[in-house]
Design a protein around this motif. Structure first.
Motif, PDB file in Angstrom:
ATOM      1  N   ASN A 535       0.850  -1.190   0.000  1.00  0.00           N
ATOM      2  CA  ASN A 535       0.000   0.000   0.000  1.00  0.00           C
ATOM      3  C   ASN A 535       0.888   1.243   0.000  1.00  0.00           C
ATOM      4  N   PHE A 536       0.344   2.352  -0.501  1.00  0.00           N
ATOM      5  CA  PHE A 536       1.084   3.618  -0.433  1.00  0.00           C
ATOM      6  C   PHE A 536       1.218   4.031   1.028  1.00  0.00           C
ATOM      7  N   SER A 537       2.441   4.395   1.416  1.00  0.00           N
ATOM      8  CA  SER A 537       2.671   4.833   2.800  1.00  0.00           C
ATOM      9  C   SER A 537       2.418   6.326   2.976  1.00  0.00           C
ATOM     10  N   VAL A 538       2.492   7.102   1.874  1.00  0.00           N
ATOM     11  CA  VAL A 538       2.221   8.535   1.937  1.00  0.00           C
ATOM     12  C   VAL A 538       0.706   8.731   1.863  1.00  0.00           C
ATOM     13  N   PRO A 539       0.090   9.300   2.878  1.00  0.00           N
ATOM     14  CA  PRO A 539      -1.382   9.377   2.934  1.00  0.00           C
ATOM     15  C   PRO A 539      -2.027  10.013   1.715  1.00  0.00           C
ATOM     16  N   ILE A 540      -1.456  11.123   1.218  1.00  0.00           N
ATOM     17  CA  ILE A 540      -2.100  11.804   0.098  1.00  0.00           C
ATOM     18  C   ILE A 540      -2.013  10.969  -1.165  1.00  0.00           C
ATOM     19  N   TYR A 541      -0.928  10.197  -1.330  1.00  0.00           N
ATOM     20  CA  TYR A 541      -0.810   9.323  -2.495  1.00  0.00           C
ATOM     21  C   TYR A 541      -1.821   8.182  -2.402  1.00  0.00           C
ATOM     22  N   ALA A 542      -1.990   7.655  -1.199  1.00  0.00           N
ATOM     23  CA  ALA A 542      -2.973   6.585  -1.003  1.00  0.00           C
ATOM     24  C   ALA A 542      -4.378   7.090  -1.325  1.00  0.00           C
ATOM     25  N   LYS A 543      -4.665   8.341  -0.929  1.00  0.00           N
ATOM     26  CA  LYS A 543      -5.989   8.909  -1.188  1.00  0.00           C
ATOM     27  C   LYS A 543      -6.203   9.116  -2.683  1.00  0.00           C
ATOM     28  N   ILE A 544      -5.188   9.638  -3.369  1.00  0.00           N
ATOM     29  CA  ILE A 544      -5.300   9.860  -4.812  1.00  0.00           C
ATOM     30  C   ILE A 544      -5.479   8.539  -5.548  1.00  0.00           C
ATOM     31  N   PHE A 545      -4.740   7.516  -5.144  1.00  0.00           N
ATOM     32  CA  PHE A 545      -4.855   6.205  -5.797  1.00  0.00           C
ATOM     33  C   PHE A 545      -6.265   5.649  -5.624  1.00  0.00           C
ATOM     34  N   SER A 546      -6.809   5.793  -4.419  1.00  0.00           N
ATOM     35  CA  SER A 546      -8.165   5.329  -4.166  1.00  0.00           C
ATOM     36  C   SER A 546      -9.177   6.085  -5.023  1.00  0.00           C
ATOM     37  N   LEU A 547      -8.982   7.397  -5.174  1.00  0.00           N
ATOM     38  CA  LEU A 547      -9.879   8.194  -6.013  1.00  0.00           C
ATOM     39  C   LEU A 547      -9.796   7.771  -7.477  1.00  0.00           C
ATOM     40  N   LEU A 548      -8.602   7.433  -7.930  1.00  0.00           N
ATOM     41  CA  LEU A 548      -8.433   6.983  -9.311  1.00  0.00           C
ATOM     42  C   LEU A 548      -9.176   5.671  -9.553  1.00  0.00           C
ATOM     43  N   ILE A 549      -9.099   4.757  -8.597  1.00  0.00           N
ATOM     44  CA  ILE A 549      -9.815   3.486  -8.730  1.00  0.00           C
ATOM     45  C   ILE A 549     -11.325   3.740  -8.788  1.00  0.00           C
ATOM     46  N   GLN A 550     -11.807   4.645  -7.922  1.00  0.00           N
ATOM     47  CA  GLN A 550     -13.234   4.970  -7.909  1.00  0.00           C
ATOM     48  C   GLN A 550     -13.670   5.699  -9.185  1.00  0.00           C
ATOM     49  N   MET A 551     -12.726   6.320  -9.862  1.00  0.00           N
ATOM     50  CA  MET A 551     -13.018   7.141 -11.029  1.00  0.00           C
ATOM     51  C   MET A 551     -13.264   6.311 -12.288  1.00  0.00           C
ATOM     52  N   LYS A 552     -12.956   5.034 -12.246  1.00  0.00           N
ATOM     53  CA  LYS A 552     -13.020   4.211 -13.460  1.00  0.00           C
ATOM     54  C   LYS A 552     -14.407   4.212 -14.088  1.00  0.00           C
ATOM     55  N   GLY A 553     -15.432   4.116 -13.258  1.00  0.00           N
ATOM     56  CA  GLY A 553     -16.788   4.077 -13.794  1.00  0.00           C
ATOM     57  C   GLY A 553     -17.153   5.350 -14.524  1.00  0.00           C
ATOM     58  N   SER A 554     -16.888   6.498 -13.902  1.00  0.00           N
ATOM     59  CA  SER A 554     -17.220   7.778 -14.541  1.00  0.00           C
ATOM     60  C   SER A 554     -16.369   7.995 -15.783  1.00  0.00           C
ATOM     61  N   TYR A 555     -15.113   7.493 -15.753  1.00  0.00           N
ATOM     62  CA  TYR A 555     -14.255   7.617 -16.936  1.00  0.00           C
ATOM     63  C   TYR A 555     -14.835   6.828 -18.106  1.00  0.00           C
ATOM     64  N   GLU A 556     -15.237   5.596 -17.843  1.00  0.00           N
ATOM     65  CA  GLU A 556     -15.753   4.752 -18.926  1.00  0.00           C
ATOM     66  C   GLU A 556     -17.004   5.368 -19.559  1.00  0.00           C
ATOM     67  N   THR A 557     -17.872   5.938 -18.719  1.00  0.00           N
ATOM     68  CA  THR A 557     -19.073   6.589 -19.249  1.00  0.00           C
ATOM     69  C   THR A 557     -18.712   7.806 -20.090  1.00  0.00           C
TER      70      THR A 557
END
Length: 733
Positions: A535-557
């Motif tokens: 896992n990312f140890s830097v909190p802000i990087y971990a948050k951005i990575f999580s947002l990117l994963i969540q973004m997949k659906g809106s990206y595909e649409t």
């Protein structure tokens, strides 16, 4: 609150070139636009605007981002109010409930000031046009000065009722905080503690900044009082040295004409505007400042100073010339006939006559300065020397060496001094100025700071400290001990940067059950991390990575909708291409080749359009995210680089794009991260081994050594992978 659908519509509609263009004169440079940074004074453009990415960035002060973030930075607005600002600009309707008194008071001081000033401007404008006192006194004055109804509306001119506390009472009734109006200088307090309207009985000139925000007022007395003009005091939203009257009304015409006229007063601007010289601003009676020059320079490098015939005023105004020249401005001066100011001259002449006068009489500033200083001192050697030194000083501020040489030649003739003597003096003065600027720049870039206690260096970093360390310019020397950067932070930064910049691009093709499937950069990184439980140890990087994963659906649409629009454009281009081929005088074989080339070009256009959209989607979303930490980190991660590394050079020095090497770069970045994790684990095991060594626990010693040896073998293989790892279908899990 703004609903998510409307917020997304605002972010999708806002165009970065259009938004930044309200503040900065942009010039196309390759695929991007460049301009002078609106966040700090500079003479050489370092502010880059990328329309495809909908992103801007200053390589000097590191500010920029999406249209939302730009407005937040420039106007000092919250995320919510920046969206409202853009919604108003693009005519997007936002349904919001009225703020309660408690919520209005909870707004930031700056926001409250802007809202109060807007209200005050509209009230005084209405009082001028609709109140009997305003019409009898204020409107009569403006009409008497030749101000038209069109100009009154354009400049939002107003009148403050002469009733002691009319505005104060109206503000209280409307629910505004009187303390805010006091800080803005709209309301004063007498010695007896009585509140009163500071501008009462005066015609009002609202001062509007380049973004259209009302930041201050000027009021002219009509009763013969001691103070002819009073102005708003400086405040959180108004710094007089950084503002120009009329800049909001003039900015578009300044860009269009690529020229700015600078006058002194409010009515001078209005008179010039009515004469068709709409690219006019005023310094409002103050000596010209660096901030005001920088504001003009964002829209044009050409400026003409307009003076009346008063000799004392002309000589006083010459003091600002060197500042203008040092900002690389091209400066001219226009001297009006004796007894005329821009306002009175404009009222006496038609717009055509005024423009003709400008073309015939505007003079180069160096020549003008030499002539003014030499007037009436031909027989005074000491004053001639002083005049010569003053002209030399001005020439020395000119950056272009060719321009300096031309001025040296011309001034040698005007001043009656040998050209070589002036050239030597200019060279010496120029050298001293350059050294002075270097010292000032060094102080700015490397400020002396207090030493930080070394006892604090072991403390864990906060999330913001991680961001600060990751964004510290590499070429800056650190002058104090900094909190130690986490060893994994720079390695994680590379991985998250690839995810933001290329997360939805295809990384490689995989063979599964005799079928070929593509995997994106983001999915590849996700699977690799999950497989090794990393896992990312830097909190802000971990948050951005999580947002990117969540973004997949809106990206595909969104990508599907964009694909349909590109296909429609391809069909249109195909029809136009086929029609063009059919109308040409080609043989059958030539037509066949032309049609094949057309199809190849259309396929290339489609693929590049989809790839470009996929590449820019995550960065555009994150740079406009409501979370400030996400925006800050994302802006730094996706900004353009000054130069390419040597790894992006093919044979014959042909530049290879970073995205063309992702199949090498992404696995290498992950492998380097894993290698450092192994190093950390091995060091920890060695530490444990040393702590128990020789204390009789042989079994534990053996277990530790076996684990160390196993990890070292893995590390050796990983080190090899770092050197030559390339993705193939067989290595992916």
């Amino acid at each position: 609150m703004i609903d998510p659908i409307t917020a997304q519509k605002i972010k999708d509609t806002a165009d970065i070139v259009d938004v930044v263009g309200d503040y900065v004169h942009l010039t196309r440079r390759g695929a991007n636009f460049m301009g002078l940074c609106p966040f700090h004074n500079e003479r050489t453009p370092s502010f880059s605007v990328n329309q495809r990415k909908n992103f801007c960035y200053c390589f000097s002060c590191k500010k920029g981002g999406s249209p939302v973030n730009f407005i937040m930075e420039k106007e000092g607005l919250s995320y919510h109010d920046a969206l409202l600002h853009l919604a108003k600009k693009y005519g997007i309707e936002v349904q919001e409930r009225e703020l309660t008194d408690e919520e209005r008071e909870a707004q930031s001081e700056r926001e409250a000031m802007l809202v109060a000033n807007e209200w005050a401007m509209l009230k005084m404008e209405k009082d001028l046009l609709e109140n009997q006192e305003g019409r009898d006194i204020g409107l009569t004055y403006f009409y008497g000065r030749g101000v038209t109804e069109e100009a009154i509306k354009k400049f939002h001119l107003g009148y403050a009722l002469d009733k002691g506390s009319a505005l104060t009472s109206a503000a209280k009734s409307a629910g505004y905080n009187i303390e805010v109006l006091k800080s803005l200088g709209l309301v004063g307090t007498s010695k007896e503690g009585r509140e009163y309207d500071r501008f009462r009985g005066r015609v009002i000139f609202p001062i509007i900044n380049s973004a259209g925000k009302v930041i201050a007022f000027g009021g002219r007395d009509l009763k013969g009082g001691m103070a002819k003009y009073i102005n708003s005091p400086e405040s959180q939203i108004y710094k007089k040295s950084n503002e120009l009257y009329g800049i909001y009304q003039a900015r578009a015409d300044i860009v269009k004409e690529d020229k700015c006229f600078l006058v002194e007063g409010y009515l001078d601007v209005i008179g010039m505007w009515q004469s068709g010289m709409k690219n006019t601003v005023a310094s409002s009676g103050t000596a010209l400042t660096d901030g005001q020059i920088a504001l003009i320079h964002r829209f044009t490098e050409n400026i003409t100073l307009i003076y009346d015939g008063d000799p004392a005023g002309i000589k006083a105004s010459l003091r600002g010339i060197d500042m203008l020249l040092s900002h690389k401005m091209k400066v001219k001066v226009l001297l009006l006939p004796d007894g005329d100011d821009p306002d009175s001259f404009a009222r006496k002449h038609t717009p055509e006559e005024f423009r003709a006068y400008v073309e015939e009489h505007e003079t180069d500033i160096i020549r003008f300065k030499a002539q003014v200083l030499l007037a009436d001192i031909k027989h005074d050697p000491q004053r001639r020397i002083e005049a010569l030194n003053s002209v030399v000083e001005s020439i020395s501020h000119i950056a272009d060496p060719i321009s300096r040489d031309v001025y040296i030649q011309e001034c040698a003739t005007i001043l009656g001094v040998k050209e070589e003597s002036i050239a030597k003096s200019v060279a010496r003065t120029r050298g001293n100025l350059v050294e002075k600027w270097k010292r000032e720049r060094t102080k700015k870039d490397y400020p002396v700071q207090e030493q930080q206690s070394v006892h604090n260096t072991s403390q864990p970093q906060t999330q913001q400290q991680y961001i600060n360390n990751s964004t510290q310019p590499r070429n800056h020397t650190q002058l104090r001990p900094a909190t130690q950067v986490a060893p994994l932070q720079p390695l994680e930064k590379v991985v998250i940067e690839y995810c933001i910049k290329y997360g939805f691009l295809d990384l490689c093709s995989l063979m599964e059950d005799e079928t070929t499937a593509s995997i994106s950069v983001l999915d590849y990184v996700k699977e690799e991390l999950e497989a090794d439980e990393i896992n990312f140890s830097v909190p802000i990087y971990a948050k951005i990575f999580s947002l990117l994963i969540q973004m997949k659906g809106s990206y595909e649409t969104a990508a599907a909708q964009y694909s349909d629009s590109v296909k429609a454009e391809v069909d249109k281009k195909r029809k136009e291409g086929i029609r063009s081929i059919g109308e040409s005088d080609l043989s059958i074989s030539e037509i066949d080749r032309a049609e094949k080339k057309l199809e190849a070009d259309l396929e290339k256009f489609y693929n590049e359009s989809i790839q470009d959209y996929s590449k820019n989607f995550p960065g555009r979303e994150l740079a406009s995210h409501e979370d400030g930490d996400v925006r800050t980190a994302s802006i730094e991660l996706i900004r353009e680089r000054h130069q390419l590394s040597h790894i992006y050079m093919r044979d014959n020095n042909v530049v290879e794009r970073e995205e063309d090497k992702l199949e090498v770069l992404v696995p290498r970045a992950l492998t380097e991260w894993k290698s450092e994790l192994l190093n950390i684990r091995i060091k920890d095991l060695f530490k444990q081994f040393r702590e128990i060594s020789g204390k009789g626990d042989v079994q534990k010693e053996n277990e530790l050594m076996m684990e160390i040896n196993s990890l070292m073998r893995i590390r050796s293989q990983v080190a090899k992978d770092i050197g030559d790892r390339i993705i193939s279908p067989g290595i992916h899990r």
